[in-house]
Design an enzyme around this catalytic site. Structure first.
Site, mmCIF file in Angstrom:
data_model
loop_
_atom_site.group_PDB
_atom_site.id
_atom_site.type_symbol
_atom_site.label_atom_id
_atom_site.label_comp_id
_atom_site.label_asym_id
_atom_site.label_seq_id
_atom_site.Cartn_x
_atom_site.Cartn_y
_atom_site.Cartn_z
ATOM 1 N N LYS A 1 -8.971 -7.551 3.412
ATOM 2 C CA LYS A 1 -7.754 -7.093 4.098
ATOM 3 C C LYS A 1 -8.112 -6.173 5.262
ATOM 4 O O LYS A 1 -7.552 -6.284 6.349
ATOM 5 C CB LYS A 1 -6.833 -6.363 3.104
ATOM 6 N N GLN B 1 -3.673 -0.992 -3.973
ATOM 7 C CA GLN B 1 -4.214 -2.174 -4.641
ATOM 8 C C GLN B 1 -3.969 -2.088 -6.157
ATOM 9 O O GLN B 1 -4.331 -1.099 -6.796
ATOM 10 C CB GLN B 1 -5.718 -2.312 -4.342
ATOM 11 N N ASP C 1 3.889 -4.478 1.277
ATOM 12 C CA ASP C 1 3.653 -5.416 0.172
ATOM 13 C C ASP C 1 4.980 -5.949 -0.379
ATOM 14 O O ASP C 1 4.998 -6.932 -1.126
ATOM 15 C CB ASP C 1 2.908 -4.702 -0.967
#
Ligand code: NAP
Length: 295
Positions: free
Chosen positions: A54, A98, A121
């Protein structure tokens, strides 16, 4: 019949070039560089490799990325304080924590602490709720990436039977939601299957579009696929394999070899959904930066 391969890697590469040019444009017009704040707690190898990919993608798109890697014993309060700091930092337009987090930390407390306008997200309850009722929001990256793949491959969803295997909050539920939206890439009749489903095959055989996000290899085999279906394999499973340099190979949730003999279009693993997920993260971060400049 052998299916055409739906190559997420090349679709994602095209989209990333376009995003990079929009990032350059935004910088030139406003002086603002879209920024992503990344928080990784612990040293889970899969999480570490996702995060590294990412960050690399951010850099390639010309975005700023701030990477905070913390030891597994970090407390929940320390993470909440870091999220708060990123919420207030104008250089950061998107925050990514994460998952999974270590067991002593409440994932929902951490996710809830992210400001919805930086929730690239799409996991906060505010964004999930907005998606559900069709308001402007950040769509979650993997489900959004799947819809983009279907659109770019010219797969008609309207009026089709879509079956989703899996009902997680990050993939199954939101992709079902997007497929049923009265919108482009949606308007399908959607069935969601899970471990409580009796006779999975009887449902998957009805699917014109089959999305599999079960987290188990070979959940779907060729005999479970309607001839001519589009198959989107979300699964990423590490199969031990001593002949590979890393000691494992990646496999999806679908048995690719038998499935490709029945499907008309199928995503590979790796190189299918994964690259699109990262691309949609960049897309959302750029969008967040744009919204910030409009304020
Ligand atoms: P998850 O939270 O473990 O959810 C799996 C879902 O599949 C659950 O709803 C479970 O049902 C259902 N399921 C499991 N086995 C099944 C079976 N035999 N028949 C029917 N349903 C079954 O997993 P997730 O987070 O959604 O992720 C799914 C997979 O996608 C994983 O391999 C993950 O690594 C991968 N993934 C990939 C990306 C990407 O970008 N490529 C992104 C996210 C996830 P119950 O609810 O009844 O337990």
């Amino acid at each position: 019949m052998s299916a055409e391969i739906l190559n997420g890697k090349s679709l994602a590469a095209d989209m990333r070039l376009d995003i990079a040019s929009q990032v350059a444009d935004l910088k030139e017009k406003t002086g603002i560089t879209p920024g992503l704040g990344v928080i990784l707690v612990g040293v889970d190898p899969a999480s570490t490799s996702y995060i590294t990919a990412k960050e690399r993608a951010c850099e390639e798109a010309g975005m700023y990325s701030e990477d905070v890697r913390l030891p597994a014993e970090t407390t929940e309060n320390e993470i909440l304080a870091l999220v708060q700091k990123m919420n207030n930092d104008p250089k950061i337009n998107g925050i990514l924590v994460q998952l999974p987090l270590p067991k002593h930390i409440s994932e929902s407390a951490v996710i809830n602490a992210i400001a919805p306008e930086k929730d690239v997200d799409g996991f906060t309850p505010v964004n999930v709720g907005r998606m559900m009722i069709g308001q402007t929001c950040f769509l979650p990256c993997t489900p959004h990436g799947i819809i983009q793949m279907l659109l770019k491959a010219g797969v008609e969803t309207s009026g089709k039977n879509a079956v989703v295997v899996g009902r997680s909050n990050i993939v199954g539920k939101p992709v079902a939601q997007l497929l049923m939206r009265k919108a482009e890439g949606g308007n399908a009749t959607v069935t969601v299957c899970h471990t409580g489903t009796k006779d999975l095959k009887s449902f998957t055989l009805q699917a014109d579009i089959l999305v599999v996000a079960a987290g188990r290899p070979n959940t779907v085999t060729g005999d479970m696929i309607k001839p001519g279906a589009t198959v989107i394999d979300v699964g990423v499973n590490r199969i031990p394999d001593e002949t590979r340099p890393r000691g494992y190979r990646l496999a999806g949730d679908v048995d690719f070899e038998s499935a490709k003999e029945r499907a008309s279009l199928i995503t590979p693993v790796p190189g299918g959904v994964g690259p699109m997920t990262i691309t949609m993260l960049l897309y959302n971060t750029l969008e967040s930066a744009r919204r910030a400049t409009e304020k």
